[in-house]
Motif scaffolding. Structure first.
Motif, PDB file in Angstrom:
ATOM      1  N   UNK A   1       3.420 -18.903 -58.740  1.00 22.97           N
ATOM      2  CA  UNK A   1       3.843 -19.995 -57.879  1.00 22.97           C
ATOM      3  C   UNK A   1       4.887 -19.496 -56.885  1.00 22.97           C
ATOM      4  N   UNK A   2       4.885 -20.123 -55.724  1.00 25.29           N
ATOM      5  CA  UNK A   2       5.958 -19.936 -54.759  1.00 25.29           C
ATOM      6  C   UNK A   2       6.670 -21.270 -54.607  1.00 25.29           C
ATOM      7  N   UNK A   3       7.970 -21.291 -54.863  1.00 20.27           N
ATOM      8  CA  UNK A   3       8.748 -22.517 -54.710  1.00 20.27           C
ATOM      9  C   UNK A   3       9.806 -22.305 -53.624  1.00 20.27           C
ATOM     10  N   UNK A   4      10.019 -23.355 -52.834  1.00 27.97           N
ATOM     11  CA  UNK A   4      11.040 -23.318 -51.794  1.00 27.97           C
ATOM     12  C   UNK A   4      11.803 -24.641 -51.802  1.00 27.97           C
ATOM     13  N   UNK A   5      13.107 -24.555 -51.746  1.00 27.15           N
ATOM     14  CA  UNK A   5      13.956 -25.735 -51.649  1.00 27.15           C
ATOM     15  C   UNK A   5      14.346 -25.911 -50.186  1.00 27.15           C
ATOM     16  N   UNK A   6      14.069 -27.109 -49.635  1.00 25.33           N
ATOM     17  CA  UNK A   6      14.387 -27.441 -48.255  1.00 25.33           C
ATOM     18  C   UNK A   6      15.502 -28.482 -48.209  1.00 25.33           C
ATOM     19  N   UNK A   7      16.342 -28.361 -47.206  1.00 24.98           N
ATOM     20  CA  UNK A   7      17.288 -29.434 -46.914  1.00 24.98           C
ATOM     21  C   UNK A   7      16.560 -30.518 -46.129  1.00 24.98           C
TER      22      UNK A   7
ATOM     23  N   UNK B   1       6.044 -16.615 -62.185  1.00 26.87           N
ATOM     24  CA  UNK B   1       4.870 -16.598 -63.064  1.00 26.87           C
ATOM     25  C   UNK B   1       4.950 -17.847 -63.932  1.00 26.87           C
ATOM     26  N   UNK B   2       4.125 -18.824 -63.610  1.00 30.99           N
ATOM     27  CA  UNK B   2       4.265 -20.149 -64.196  1.00 30.99           C
ATOM     28  C   UNK B   2       3.419 -20.294 -65.453  1.00 30.99           C
TER      29      UNK B   2
ATOM     30  N   UNK C   1       3.498 -23.940 -40.774  1.00 28.92           N
ATOM     31  CA  UNK C   1       3.367 -22.715 -41.554  1.00 28.92           C
ATOM     32  C   UNK C   1       1.886 -22.533 -41.897  1.00 28.92           C
ATOM     33  N   UNK C   2       1.581 -21.528 -42.688  1.00 27.59           N
ATOM     34  CA  UNK C   2       0.198 -21.297 -43.102  1.00 27.59           C
ATOM     35  C   UNK C   2       0.130 -21.135 -44.615  1.00 27.59           C
ATOM     36  N   UNK C   3      -1.029 -21.482 -45.174  1.00 26.99           N
ATOM     37  CA  UNK C   3      -1.321 -21.166 -46.565  1.00 26.99           C
ATOM     38  C   UNK C   3      -2.638 -20.393 -46.587  1.00 26.99           C
ATOM     39  N   UNK C   4      -3.243 -20.235 -47.747  1.00 25.43           N
ATOM     40  CA  UNK C   4      -4.436 -19.394 -47.847  1.00 25.43           C
ATOM     41  C   UNK C   4      -5.668 -20.026 -47.211  1.00 25.43           C
ATOM     42  N   UNK C   5      -5.606 -21.334 -46.923  1.00 30.11           N
ATOM     43  CA  UNK C   5      -6.778 -22.018 -46.381  1.00 30.11           C
ATOM     44  C   UNK C   5      -6.617 -22.459 -44.938  1.00 30.11           C
ATOM     45  N   UNK C   6      -5.414 -22.455 -44.424  1.00 25.01           N
ATOM     46  CA  UNK C   6      -5.216 -22.909 -43.047  1.00 25.01           C
ATOM     47  C   UNK C   6      -3.761 -23.140 -42.728  1.00 25.01           C
TER      48      UNK C   6
ATOM     49  N   UNK D   1      -1.462 -20.357 -56.283  1.00 24.85           N
ATOM     50  CA  UNK D   1      -2.162 -19.182 -55.770  1.00 24.85           C
ATOM     51  C   UNK D   1      -3.296 -19.537 -54.822  1.00 24.85           C
ATOM     52  N   UNK D   2      -3.838 -20.731 -54.953  1.00 30.70           N
ATOM     53  CA  UNK D   2      -4.943 -21.152 -54.081  1.00 30.70           C
ATOM     54  C   UNK D   2      -4.448 -21.675 -52.746  1.00 30.70           C
TER      55      UNK D   2
END
Length: 233
Positions: A179-185, A197-198, A122-127, A221-222
């Motif tokens: 914040x973005x939170x994701x629950x993975x199996x 909004x944390x 996947x990607x985030x804001x830096x790579x 956010x970063x």
């Protein structure tokens, strides 16, 4: 003639089914977190003291090489599917790092990377972010860019209770913002995504999850990511 054509078509289908994401080979992958299996020890690289800079590089012919804490390694992966590998060879050096935490980290990291796992990028804001997971509830989190000085010794989030029945509480050291939170199996499937909004603490409803082991991916956010493992009772 028909037999030859059938063989060629079958070979092409087999090859294409094992084609990997080309992003996997484009850069070195810097390790951020690793856990070899359910009952292993989770290591956050930023919290290891003295600091270390582990990484792995994978070539298009599936040869790989990398660095642990004080030892280096190389080997070969075999693709099992379009997003799954197993290591057919793994050759580390065997120096004593002279530090119990460094030695323990290498045991965990080398145990994970010398086995079988599936992955996604996947990607985030830096790579880019490379997440690997294995059938034993282990995982490794890599990024296409190295940890910065400010990352070391930082661990912004805690979760409790763990094991959890209905509501998982996410606690932080300060107001971080969005914040973005994701629950993975454990199979890498995204089961829940929230944008929050944390303000130092929030709660996540996990009552609809079946009993088992899950991973909570937390991205600020970063683009900084932390992964927490939790058990749903």
């Amino acid at each position: 003639m028909k037999t030859i054509i059938f063989f060629l078509i079958s070979s092409l289908i087999s090859f294409s089914s094992y084609a990997q994401d080309p992003q996997l080979f484009e850069n070195d992958w810097y390790l951020y977190e690793v856990l070899s299996m359910d009952f292993g020890t989770q290591y956050n690289v930023a919290l290891i003291n003295p600091s270390i800079f582990p990484y792995i590089s994978i070539s298009e012919n599936y040869n790989f090489n990398g660095v642990g804490a004080c030892n280096i390694f190389n080997g070969t992966f075999e693709p099992l599917s379009a997003d799954e590998f197993t290591a057919t060879s793994f050759n580390p050096t065997t120096e004593d790092c002279g530090n119990q935490e460094h030695n323990g980290f290498e045991d965990e990291y080398f145990s994970f990377i010398s086995g079988s796992f599936w992955y996604n990028i996947t990607t985030d804001t830096e790579g880019k972010v490379l997440t690997m997971q294995n059938p034993f509830f282990g995982y490794a989190l890599f990024k296409s860019y190295p940890l910065t000085t400010s990352d070391y010794r930082q661990n912004k989030f805690q979760i409790f209770p763990n094991p959890v029945n209905e509501v998982l509480v996410l606690n932080g050291t300060k107001n971080i913002g969005r914040l973005k939170t994701q629950v993975y199996s454990t199979e890498g499937k995204i089961l829940n995504t929230q944008h929050i909004d944390f303000n130092k603490q929030t709660s996540i409803d996990v009552s609809n999850l079946s009993s088992g082991i899950y991973f909570l991916n937390i991205e600020d956010q970063s683009g900084r990511v932390e992964v927490k493992k939790f058990i749903k009772q």
